[in-house]
Enzyme design. Structure first.
Site, short mmCIF file in Angstrom:
data_model
loop_
_atom_site.label_atom_id
_atom_site.label_comp_id
_atom_site.label_asym_id
_atom_site.label_seq_id
_atom_site.Cartn_x
_atom_site.Cartn_y
_atom_site.Cartn_z
N HIS A 1 42.34 30.56 40.86
CA HIS A 1 40.97 31.02 41.76
C HIS A 1 41.56 30.25 42.80
CE1 HIS A 1 37.51 31.72 43.49
NE2 HIS A 1 36.96 33.13 42.51
N ARG B 1 32.02 47.82 42.74
CA ARG B 1 32.44 46.61 44.35
C ARG B 1 34.27 47.01 44.87
NH1 ARG B 1 31.69 40.40 45.14
NH2 ARG B 1 29.69 41.05 44.30
N ASN C 1 46.28 39.61 41.54
CA ASN C 1 44.57 40.15 40.82
C ASN C 1 44.98 41.62 42.22
OD1 ASN C 1 41.64 40.68 41.41
ND2 ASN C 1 41.71 38.77 40.42
N GLU D 1 41.74 29.57 31.21
CA GLU D 1 41.92 29.65 32.12
C GLU D 1 41.36 28.93 33.62
OE1 GLU D 1 42.47 33.69 34.95
OE2 GLU D 1 42.05 32.65 36.58
N ARG E 1 33.79 45.32 37.53
CA ARG E 1 32.51 44.00 38.08
C ARG E 1 31.36 45.06 37.67
NH1 ARG E 1 30.52 40.08 41.20
NH2 ARG E 1 32.72 38.39 41.75
N HIS F 1 39.85 43.09 37.85
CA HIS F 1 38.06 42.35 37.37
C HIS F 1 36.70 43.86 37.91
CE1 HIS F 1 34.17 39.38 38.62
NE2 HIS F 1 34.15 39.91 37.10
N THR G 1 34.24 35.16 41.94
CA THR G 1 33.64 34.58 40.70
C THR G 1 33.83 32.76 41.26
OG1 THR G 1 34.76 36.11 39.20
CG2 THR G 1 33.89 33.87 38.68
N GLU H 1 39.28 40.98 34.13
CA GLU H 1 38.46 39.71 33.81
C GLU H 1 36.82 40.45 33.82
OE1 GLU H 1 39.69 36.98 37.60
OE2 GLU H 1 37.93 37.41 37.97
N HIS I 1 41.34 43.04 46.06
CA HIS I 1 41.39 43.73 46.67
C HIS I 1 42.22 44.60 47.80
CE1 HIS I 1 39.29 39.69 47.68
NE2 HIS I 1 40.34 38.96 47.57
N1 PXP Z 1 41.17 33.65 38.87
C1 PXP Z 1 39.62 34.91 37.64
C2 PXP Z 1 38.82 34.40 37.05
C3 PXP Z 1 38.96 34.41 39.29
O1 PXP Z 1 37.93 35.89 39.41
C4 PXP Z 1 39.76 34.90 40.94
C5 PXP Z 1 39.25 35.88 42.16
O2 PXP Z 1 38.75 36.96 41.73
C6 PXP Z 1 41.58 34.58 40.49
C7 PXP Z 1 41.38 33.95 39.60
C8 PXP Z 1 42.10 34.43 41.66
O3 PXP Z 1 41.49 34.65 42.78
P1 PXP Z 1 42.05 34.23 44.53
O4 PXP Z 1 42.00 35.73 44.45
O5 PXP Z 1 41.67 33.16 44.84
O6 PXP Z 1 43.90 34.08 44.22
#
Ligand code: PXP
Length: 239
Positions: free
Chosen positions: A190, A48, A6, A150, A44, A42, A100, A69, A9
């Protein structure tokens, strides 16, 4: 087990200065070159981090799989269909949350989810539902016609004691087995990091892990290529 990164960031950091760097597109390329089998972002409602044009460019350059996402709102559904990611992961979205926070309540929103999944299927876009490791939610997920789920690993990641962590891991293992037996694709994510990933990576029924924060923050110290490779090495050791 595949690793999907992901890259939200990277966009957060870029947006902090309002310029173009660091570039999430370049980051996606580095992740793929290091062995990631998917790129997650994602989009949003408040934009952001990732923005519409990021997703469009990612669609053109991602060679593995692009997982978008998103919350199931009319606006984002329209954009997703227009861009055509390899699949979408539906998540609940609250304006004030930092990330999330919870899985979808599939039981309470079954009708709406069925409609949304149908719409995506009409455009040949597979769907994954972000869900807590709860049997009744997984069984409801199956009934919506979703392709994948997921499993939310947040409670496992936040466990404060070894005992609680083991209990949460057991829930994830059970959920993964149930989802697989229902014929669903099984992703998880997550809060996974370089310490807690090992327990989840050992679960054979999980096809893919979605990891963002831990890899991107480690990348600040050791570089993105190495951060992705280090995570893959830890996952592979469990097999
Ligand atoms: N899966 C989902 C559905 C999420 O919303 C997120 C956070 O954006 C992640 C995985 C990844 O989580 P993390 O950034 O804590 O690894």
């Amino acid at each position: 087990m595949r690793l999907a990164i992901n890259i939200d960031h990277i966009a957060t950091l870029r947006n902090a200065r309002g310029g173009r760097e660091p570039d999430p597109i370049e980051a996606a390329k580095v992740c793929e070159a290091a062995g990631a089998r998917g790129i997650v972002c994602h989009l949003r409602e408040d934009r952001r981090h990732i923005r519409d044009e990021d997703v469009r460019t990612l669609r053109n350059i991602v060679k593995t799989k692009l997982d978008l996402e998103m919350a199931a709102t009319d606006e984002i559904i329209r954009i997703a269909i227009d861009i055509g990611p390899d699949f979408v992961t539906l998540v609940p979205e609250h304006r004030r949350e930092l990330t999330t926070e919870d899985g979808l309540d599939i039981i309470a929103n079954k009708r709406q989810l069925e409609d949304v999944i149908n719409t995506f299927h009409q455009h040949t876009i597979p769907v994954s539902l972000f869900v807590n490791p709860v049997d009744s939610q997984l069984e409801a997920a199956k009934e919506t016609g979703t392709d994948m789920i997921e499993i939310h690993t947040g409670e496992y990641s936040e466990a404060r004691t070894k005992r609680d962590q083991q209990m949460q891991l057991k829930r994830i293992r059970r959920a993964a087995k149930l989802a697989k037996s229902l014929g669903l694709g099984v992703n998880a994510g997550h809060g996974l990091n370089y310490v807690n990933v090992t327990g989840v990576a050992a679960i054979r029924e999980i096809d893919e892990l979605s990891i963002g924060h831990a890899v991107i923050t480690r990348a600040l110290l050791v570089g993105l290529d190495r951060a992705v490779r280090d995570m893959l090495r830890l996952m592979r050791r469990q097999r």
